[in-house]
Enzyme design. Structure first.
Site, PDB file in Angstrom:
ATOM      1  N   CYS A   1      22.208  63.122  18.916  1.00  0.00           N
ATOM      2  CA  CYS A   1      23.646  63.383  18.984  1.00  0.00           C
ATOM      3  C   CYS A   1      23.935  64.749  19.608  1.00  0.00           C
ATOM      4  O   CYS A   1      23.827  64.889  20.817  1.00  0.00           O
ATOM      5  CB  CYS A   1      24.270  63.201  17.605  1.00  0.00           C
ATOM      6  SG  CYS A   1      26.035  62.846  17.698  1.00  0.00           S
TER       7      CYS A   1
ATOM      8  N   HIS B   1      22.439  58.091  15.702  1.00  0.00           N
ATOM      9  CA  HIS B   1      21.641  58.671  14.620  1.00  0.00           C
ATOM     10  C   HIS B   1      20.639  57.629  14.116  1.00  0.00           C
ATOM     11  O   HIS B   1      20.857  57.005  13.071  1.00  0.00           O
ATOM     12  CB  HIS B   1      22.546  59.106  13.468  1.00  0.00           C
ATOM     13  CG  HIS B   1      23.332  60.334  13.771  1.00  0.00           C
ATOM     14  ND1 HIS B   1      22.839  61.606  13.573  1.00  0.00           N
ATOM     15  CD2 HIS B   1      24.564  60.486  14.286  1.00  0.00           C
ATOM     16  CE1 HIS B   1      23.742  62.491  13.942  1.00  0.00           C
ATOM     17  NE2 HIS B   1      24.801  61.836  14.389  1.00  0.00           N
TER      18      HIS B   1
ATOM     19  N   GLU C   1      17.984  57.888  12.598  1.00  0.00           N
ATOM     20  CA  GLU C   1      17.380  58.192  11.283  1.00  0.00           C
ATOM     21  C   GLU C   1      18.081  57.423  10.156  1.00  0.00           C
ATOM     22  O   GLU C   1      17.503  57.189   9.107  1.00  0.00           O
ATOM     23  CB  GLU C   1      17.413  59.702  11.002  1.00  0.00           C
ATOM     24  CG  GLU C   1      18.781  60.341  10.753  1.00  0.00           C
ATOM     25  CD  GLU C   1      19.523  60.729  12.036  1.00  0.00           C
ATOM     26  OE1 GLU C   1      19.162  60.218  13.120  1.00  0.00           O
ATOM     27  OE2 GLU C   1      20.474  61.534  11.952  1.00  0.00           O
TER      28      GLU C   1
HETATM   29  N1  GLN Z   1      29.636  67.725  17.283  1.00  0.00           N
HETATM   30  C1  GLN Z   1      29.274  66.659  18.159  1.00  0.00           C
HETATM   31  C2  GLN Z   1      30.394  65.651  18.334  1.00  0.00           C
HETATM   32  O1  GLN Z   1      31.277  65.586  17.532  1.00  0.00           O
HETATM   33  C3  GLN Z   1      27.995  65.976  17.697  1.00  0.00           C
HETATM   34  C4  GLN Z   1      28.112  65.310  16.375  1.00  0.00           C
HETATM   35  C5  GLN Z   1      26.790  64.975  15.790  1.00  0.00           C
HETATM   36  O2  GLN Z   1      25.775  65.542  16.161  1.00  0.00           O
HETATM   37  N2  GLN Z   1      26.790  64.082  14.832  1.00  0.00           N
HETATM   38  O3  GLN Z   1      30.397  64.886  19.271  1.00  0.00           O
END
Ligand code: GLN
Length: 542
Positions: free
Chosen positions: A389, A515, A517
């Protein structure tokens, strides 16, 4: 009134906690489910007393990791344990919060649904809480519903839940409900023996509220002695063999086995008639692999909430799963990247002996320049790296700055005035004012390209992973990134959203917008994590 509303044969196990918080009710509930689940459909429900609608807007430093479900629900991190142990996909309505309860009560009242009555905690709020249990049971056709009441007995914010689960007994019949109370058995340093008084008092608090527990699990650093079991049995009015040791273990996946040894299943079965012993052979083998590693490696996690392991709970779990499948102990090294920015440490210093790096998800700008330096180091030194992410965002930023000649390229989350906004907020996110539940949340499909590392790892073309973010790779830069050698290995169907990137000619350089995980389990580790660990192992033995 609810009786004919739900799946008739559903049984209920209620888990409450006492003495202190943080004893692991979620893991205890998940472990009980694991032991009972060979043929049963087991559905967990978690009751949280706070007034937030969900934990999505809470700081992970305060509340731990926000767990995201397939349906986009942002829920308590205990759902991570439920899904990993029970191997089920949970839904957001399985996490009830007082925020949700009061929101619904207020809506009903405004609609006039209470027909002129004075709206009261009992029966209206408790009825609403129970109706949620039955709705979930019916919708999921549950054989068994595991209800974990958050907090400890006596907390004001959980009283209505305690009252609702008390009332549940008369609605479903005493043969269909069982109460488990998890407490703490201290061994004070002065006396060096297990003490039952806090547990006795906690049981009394439950009884004052009309609940007689059927099983006590006493968390303790040692197995409970016969003497202490006797005492709890006499004072608590509980059969002696229903007092179970909740011994501290080094690995939570051992807890179901520890409970099984104590005979918890027989006790549950005697009352609820639900036990069909699961085959735990492969679970035990995987745990043995963790216990008897053939070697070890160090994996660095570059983050900012480094003080609190809970913010990265699912990443820790995913690595544990990889450990079981590679027979390697994975030592984690947390790297506070602000230390790199402040020149307190050089990259080579912090990455000494590290065989692989994870850049996890995150929010805000603090520490991001340090992470970008780590990414550059990994790219140039062929060190395996996985970006998640925000990690993907920063890998794209590093690539843009150093390989596409886009000086000061950035994500607009970090620098809104960057000349090259390679990561930007999507148009559909721009006008959103409410912070709660408005990100791109939940499971989304991604199509993986032929001959990509991503496809090799997943062994399929179409994958579904969970998301939680607002920012994306800016479509205006896809072409530039590609032309300069970045492989876009997974996208949304229309190609507009980038889901996976990677670099050819690198040992392991891959990132995803999702994500992965969150879906990793002991039996099936997340492919991107397993790939990182295998690659790190092969690199470390070169
Ligand atoms: N802050 C980033 C976004 O909102 C990444 C979010 C994250 O890593 N879950 O896109």
């Amino acid at each position: 009134m609810h009786q004919n509303n739900y799946h008739k044969k559903t049984k209920f196990i209620i888990i409450t906690g006492g003495v202190i918080s943080g004893l692991g009710k979620g893991i205890a509930a998940a472990s009980i489910g694991k032991l009972l689940n060979s043929r049963l459909k087991i559905i967990p429900i978690k009751l949280d007393g706070y007034l937030n609608v969900d934990p999505g807007t809470m700081n992970p430093m305060e509340h731990g990791e926000v767990f995201v479900l397939n349906d986009g629900g942002e829920v308590d991190m205990d759902f991570g344990h439920y899904e990993r142990f029970l191997e089920v996909d949970c839904k957001s309505d399985q996490n009830l919060t007082m925020g949700k309860v009061f929101e619904e009560i207020r809506k009903k009242e405004r609609k006039g649904e209470f027909l002129g009555k004075t709206v009261q905690f009992i029966p209206h709020v408790t009825d609403l809480i129970k109706s949620k249990f039955f709705e979930v049971a019916k919708k999921e056709k549950a054989d068994l519903v595991l209800i974990e009441v958050g907090g400890t007995v006596g907390d004001i914010e959980n009283e209505l839940y305690i009252e609702a689960v008390r009332q549940l007994k008369s609605e479903v019949g005493s043969d269909n409900i069982l109460y488990v109370h998890l407490t703490h058995i201290p061994i004070p340093s002065g006396v060096q023996e297990q003490k039952s008084k806090p547990t006795q008092q906690s049981i009394n608090m439950l009884r004052e509220r009309g609940i007689q527990p059927d099983i006590i699990i006493g968390r303790c650093e040692q197995k409970l002695t016969d003497k202490i079991k006797n005492k709890i049995s006499v004072f608590g009015g509980i059969e002696k063999n229903a007092v179970i040791s909740g011994i501290d273990v080094d690995n939570v996946y051992k807890i179901p086995l520890a409970f099984e040894e104590e005979g918890i299943c027989e006790i549950i079965h005697r009352k609820l008639r639900v036990y069909s012993p699961p085959d735990l052979t492969s679970w035990k083998e995987l745990l043995n692999n963790i216990n008897e590693p053939i070697n070890e490696i160090i994996i660095a996690i570059c983050g900012k909430y480094t003080e609190l392991n809970d913010s990265y709970a699912s990443i820790n779990e995913a690595l544990m799963h990889c450990s079981a499948h590679t027979k390697h102990k994975i030592n984690l090294k947390f790297i506070e990247t602000t230390d790199i920015e402040n020149n307190k440490k050089t990259i080579a210093e912090v990455l000494e002996n590290v065989s692989g790096v994870i850049i996890p998800g995150g929010f805000g700008s603090r520490g991001t320049e340090g992470k970008i330096e780590v990414i550059k180091y990994c790219r140039e030194n062929n060190l395996p790296i996985l970006g998640i992410c925000l990690g993907l965002h920063l890998m794209v930023v590093e690539f843009a700055r150093n390989l596409c000649n886009l000086e000061n390229a950035n994500s607009t989350e970090i620098n809104s005035l960057t000349p090259y906004p390679v990561i930007d907020i999507m148009p559909e996110q721009k006008d959103i004012e409410n912070k709660g539940a408005t990100m791109r949340l939940g499971s989304y499909p991604a199509w993986l390209s032929e001959e990509s590392l991503a496809k090799r790892l997943y062994q399929k073309e179409l994958v579904h992973e969970r998301h939680r973010h607002r920012f994306e790779v800016n479509p205006n830069y896809h072409q530039t990134l590609k032309e300069n050698g970045l492989t876009i290995s997974g996208t949304s169907k229309d190609g507009r959203l980038i889901e996976f990137i990677e670099l050819k000619n690198h040992h392991y350089f891959i990132a995803t917008q999702a994500h992965p995980e969150l879906k990793s389990t002991l039996t099936e580790p997340a492919p991107l994590f397993l790939g990182l660990i295998k690659s790190a192992i092969s690199k470390s033995t070169l």
